[in-house]
Design a protein around this motif. Structure first.
Motif, short mmCIF file in Angstrom:
data_model
loop_
_atom_site.label_atom_id
_atom_site.label_comp_id
_atom_site.label_asym_id
_atom_site.label_seq_id
_atom_site.Cartn_x
_atom_site.Cartn_y
_atom_site.Cartn_z
N LYS A 140 9.99 -14.43 1.81
CA LYS A 140 9.96 -14.21 0.17
C LYS A 140 8.76 -13.12 0.10
CE LYS A 140 11.24 -18.84 -0.87
NZ LYS A 140 10.68 -19.83 0.10
N HIS A 141 7.88 -13.20 0.17
CA HIS A 141 6.79 -12.22 0.03
C HIS A 141 7.09 -10.60 0.59
CE1 HIS A 141 3.89 -14.98 -1.88
NE2 HIS A 141 3.72 -15.62 -0.92
N LEU A 142 7.88 -10.84 1.65
CA LEU A 142 8.23 -9.46 2.24
C LEU A 142 9.26 -8.98 1.19
CD1 LEU A 142 8.53 -7.44 4.67
CD2 LEU A 142 10.48 -9.11 5.49
N GLU A 143 10.07 -9.64 0.78
CA GLU A 143 11.30 -9.05 -0.10
C GLU A 143 10.62 -8.66 -1.53
OE1 GLU A 143 14.86 -11.35 -0.65
OE2 GLU A 143 16.05 -9.32 -1.62
N LYS A 144 9.56 -9.33 -1.98
CA LYS A 144 8.83 -9.12 -3.13
C LYS A 144 8.28 -7.64 -2.95
CE LYS A 144 7.67 -13.48 -5.04
NZ LYS A 144 6.46 -14.68 -4.81
N ALA A 145 7.67 -7.55 -1.82
CA ALA A 145 6.80 -6.41 -1.71
C ALA A 145 7.96 -5.27 -1.71
CB ALA A 145 6.10 -6.68 -0.36
N ILE A 146 9.00 -5.38 -0.97
CA ILE A 146 9.89 -4.35 -1.07
C ILE A 146 10.35 -3.82 -2.14
CG2 ILE A 146 12.11 -3.51 -0.27
CD1 ILE A 146 11.87 -5.46 2.29
N LEU A 147 10.65 -4.94 -3.02
CA LEU A 147 10.90 -4.59 -4.35
C LEU A 147 9.88 -3.80 -5.31
CD1 LEU A 147 13.14 -7.90 -5.13
CD2 LEU A 147 13.97 -5.50 -4.99
N ASP A 148 8.81 -4.10 -5.09
CA ASP A 148 7.75 -3.92 -5.90
C ASP A 148 7.22 -2.48 -5.34
OD1 ASP A 148 5.55 -4.28 -7.87
OD2 ASP A 148 4.23 -4.03 -6.25
N ARG A 149 7.33 -2.24 -4.22
CA ARG A 149 6.98 -0.84 -3.43
C ARG A 149 8.29 0.29 -4.11
NH1 ARG A 149 2.16 -1.15 -3.10
NH2 ARG A 149 1.97 0.91 -2.35
N ILE A 150 9.47 -0.23 -4.31
CA ILE A 150 10.52 0.57 -4.57
C ILE A 150 10.51 0.90 -6.12
CG2 ILE A 150 13.16 0.70 -5.10
CD1 ILE A 150 13.48 -0.93 -2.56
N ALA A 151 10.04 -0.28 -6.85
CA ALA A 151 9.67 0.12 -8.24
C ALA A 151 8.60 0.96 -8.38
CB ALA A 151 9.36 -1.33 -8.91
N LYS A 152 7.79 0.84 -7.59
CA LYS A 152 6.32 1.66 -7.71
C LYS A 152 6.84 3.30 -7.58
CE LYS A 152 2.31 -1.05 -7.93
NZ LYS A 152 2.81 -2.34 -7.81
N GLY A 153 8.12 3.47 -6.56
CA GLY A 153 8.49 4.69 -6.43
C GLY A 153 8.52 5.22 -4.98
N LYS A 154 8.42 4.09 -4.10
CA LYS A 154 8.44 4.59 -2.62
C LYS A 154 9.03 3.56 -1.78
CE LYS A 154 5.64 7.46 0.23
NZ LYS A 154 4.42 8.16 0.04
N LYS A 155 10.04 3.81 -1.22
CA LYS A 155 10.77 2.61 -0.14
C LYS A 155 10.02 2.52 1.17
CE LYS A 155 14.87 2.35 2.21
NZ LYS A 155 16.21 2.27 2.12
N PRO A 156 9.53 1.51 1.45
CA PRO A 156 8.74 1.52 2.85
C PRO A 156 9.48 1.93 3.92
CG PRO A 156 8.39 -0.52 1.54
CD PRO A 156 9.38 0.19 0.84
N LYS A 157 9.02 2.45 4.79
CA LYS A 157 9.79 3.07 6.04
C LYS A 157 10.19 2.16 7.16
CE LYS A 157 10.93 7.81 6.23
NZ LYS A 157 9.90 8.70 6.54
N ALA A 158 9.24 1.34 7.35
CA ALA A 158 9.46 0.28 8.42
C ALA A 158 8.70 -1.08 7.98
CB ALA A 158 9.05 0.98 9.64
N ILE A 159 9.35 -2.19 8.89
CA ILE A 159 8.63 -3.34 8.86
C ILE A 159 8.37 -3.67 10.07
CG2 ILE A 159 9.04 -5.84 8.16
CD1 ILE A 159 11.70 -4.91 6.48
#
Ligand SMILES: *Cc1c(COP(=O)(O)O)cnc(C)c1O
Length: 368
Positions: A106-125
């Motif tokens: 759950k926190h992982l998905e929240k983090a992904i959405l928040d990072r995308i909203a902040k303008g950058k999609k994470p490269k790896a998990i």
């Protein structure tokens, strides 16, 4: 033909098994073969000098470079995250959940959405199977697929662990194992990178051997590393891999011994599988101590053990609380920190005796 005169043979004078000579790279290939057979046909294994260098190469092969963001389980050993810094990338730490102590989907998905909203999609998990306990793989693989993010599986502690009949270390786009001395199988230092294609394997070997271009002289167009496994380690690792099942059985037996030893000890719970499709190798047996219900804390138990020459260790301190990562982002609450505050790793060697368990049990009984 007469014997080749070498440029510079090694001058090793100690007696070694005949397979060990400095030019016998078959030994390394054999070790890789053996692991490939164990993990399954489709996997391609690269033998390296540590699990840490395996994570580093996984990040490079994933295209992680300066300024990129990498999502990473916070509750783990520092080696999981250091290679993110080697690449001058930014770790984004994620809290754990209570079932497996590993990354919380759950926190992982929240983090992904928040990072995308902040303008950058994470490269790896980077996910971890801590102490051998498989993480919530189905949920995490689904999230990685949904957002098209590369999944790196740190299975350093989880050789021999299973999730729905599939081996840990076979789920990631890249996976790694460690063969460090304290791990379930040792090669006196070593690690492997598990890839899904021969092309990736070849690139990893290229990077691990100083990135020598195909050329008649020494030519280098990319940054390389001296990360290849030594022949000595590969030989030991190959032999030791044959013992994997025995070592896993011994660790599971430890876990079962602790289960009966701790039965009825108030406020103490043993870390165990919460689903029947999960099989931990129980690399380390760990407990949580609820200081309100228990007659001791992790600190007082550890001190008592120490007096009696019994080694125990705190759980990993979450990485988002480490000074070196104090400026890095964290998504979650207090789960990993609570585990750290309450937990203790118990003696877990594969060769613990009945007498050892009696000493451990007597030591705990002194509080009761
Ligand atoms: C041991 C370990 C590593 C690193 O392995 P080395 O071979 O020591 O470099 C990485 N991640 C975890 C979770 C580990 O326990």
């Amino acid at each position: 033909m007469s014997k080749r005169i070498a440029l510079s043979d090694s001058n090793i004078s100690v007696n070694l098994p005949s397979e060990i000579n400095t030019a016998n790279y078959n030994v390394i290939a054999n070790f890789e073969d053996k692991l490939e057979k164990y993990l399954g046909e489709k996997k391609h294994v690269v033998a390296l000098n540590s699990g840490t260098s395996a994570i580093h190469l996984a990040l490079i092969l994933s295209g992680v470079t300066e300024g990129d963001e990498v999502l990473c389980q916070s509750f783990t050993y520092i080696a999981t995250a250091n290679p993110i810094l080697y690449q001058k990338a930014k770790p984004i730490f994620i809290d754990s959940e209570l079932d497996t102590w590993n990354i919380c989907p759950k926190h992982l998905e929240k983090a992904i959405l928040d990072r995308i909203a902040k303008g950058k999609k994470p490269k790896a998990i980077i996910i971890v199977h801590l102490y051998g306990m498989p993480c919530k793989i189905d949920e995490i693989v689904a999230i990685a697929k949904k957002y098209q993010i590369i999944l790196i599986e740190d299975a350093a502690e989880a050789l021999g662990s299973m999730y729905k009949e599939q081996k840990c270390g076979t789920f990631g786009d890249f996976s790694i194992f460690s063969f460090n001395n304290n791990k379930i199988v040792s090669s006196f230092g070593g690690g492997v990178l598990v890839c899904n294609s021969i092309k990736e394997k070849e690139e990893a070997i290229f990077l691990a051997t100083q990135a020598k271009d195909k050329s008649e002289y020494y030519s280098h167009s990319r940054l390389g590393f001296n990360y290849r496994m030594s022949i000595v380690s590969a030989l030991i690792g190959t032999e030791e891999l044959s013992c994997l099942n025995d070592y896993v059985s011994a660790r599971i037996a430890n876990h079962q011994n602790y289960e009966s030893l701790l039965d009825g000890v108030k406020g103490v719970s043993l870390f165990k599988e919460n689903d029947d499709f999960i099989k931990s190798n129980h690399w380390l047996s760990c407990i949580l101590i609820d200081s309100k219900a228990s007659k001791f804390t992790n600190k007082s138990l550890r001190d008592q053990f120490e007096k009696e020459n019994i080694e125990s260790r705190p759980l990993w301190k979450p990485l988002h609380l480490q000074p070196i990562f104090k400026n890095d982002a964290f998504y979650g609450g207090n789960v990993a920190n609570n585990l750290f505050q309450k937990g203790l790793c118990l003696p877990s060697s594969a060769h613990l005796t009945k007498n050892d368990f009696n000493r451990i049990s007597n030591s705990i009984q002194k509080f009761l």
